[in-house]
Design an enzyme around this catalytic site. Structure first.
Site: not given
Length: 197
Positions: A113, A115, A142, A151
């Site tokens: 992912n 973020h 990030s 997260d």
């Protein structure tokens, strides 16, 4: 498969315009990323990014979350669809669904992912305004592995931007997004390099 075709397969999940998905595909097209997108899957039939993926001859699929009674059954159907493409990595690019622990576990060390903050700071939403309110001098994005906690997974790479005195959440977000578009392909390439070593 030709000899020169990249062996690292990506499945990208989107919910909207997919600007990070586009940056990944463009990096592949410009030979800055040694991977191939096996499919783009969206939970929304109207996601604008699907059209772009189709224009690049990338298979697209829709798994509409509204067609499922609960999060678990949606995640199972999504995983089943992803697994048909046998990806090395599943890339979340503006995929606006919180995923179940079961789903995350299924793709352990494969689910990536991006973020919009310098994790571990500012997990969750409204990261740009929160960075400004906290008087941060630096903010950024990030790329991280996804774990069951929001997260929270190990960070692969970060990009930093300076917070200007006159920044609004919108101006800061725009500068961070520019960095995201360079960061995400670079972080995936870093994973590819490790895999090939």
């Amino acid at each position: 498969m030709s000899v020169n075709e990249p062996t690292t397969r990506l499945v990208i999940l989107i919910s909207g315009r997919g600007s990070n998905m586009r940056s990944i595909i463009e990096a592949i097209n410009h030979q800055q990323l040694d991977a191939r997108v096996a499919a783009v899957i969206s939970n929304r039939p109207d996601a604008a990014g699907l059209e772009y993926a189709s224009s690049q001859s990338i298979p697209t699929k829709i798994i509409d979350h509204k067609a499922f009674a609960d999060r678990e059954s949606f995640d199972r159907a999504l995983a089943q669809q992803i697994d048909e493409f046998n990806p090395d990595y599943v890339i979340l690019a503006g995929f606006m669904r919180i995923l179940t622990a079961e789903f995350v576990e299924h793709y352990q060390n494969k689910l990536i992912n991006i973020h919009p903050s310098l994790l571990p700071k500012f997990k969750g939403l409204d990261t740009h305004q929160r960075a400004i309110d906290a008087g941060e001098k630096e903010h950024g994005a990030s790329v991280h592995f996804v774990t069951a906690e929001l997260d929270d997974g190990p960070v692969i790479m970060q990009a930093k931007v300076q917070v200007m005195p006159d920044d609004s959440a919108q101006t800061l977000a725009a500068r961070v997004l520019e960095q995201e578009h360079q960061l995400y392909p670079a972080a995936i390439q870093k994973l590819v390099n490790v895999k090939q070593d």
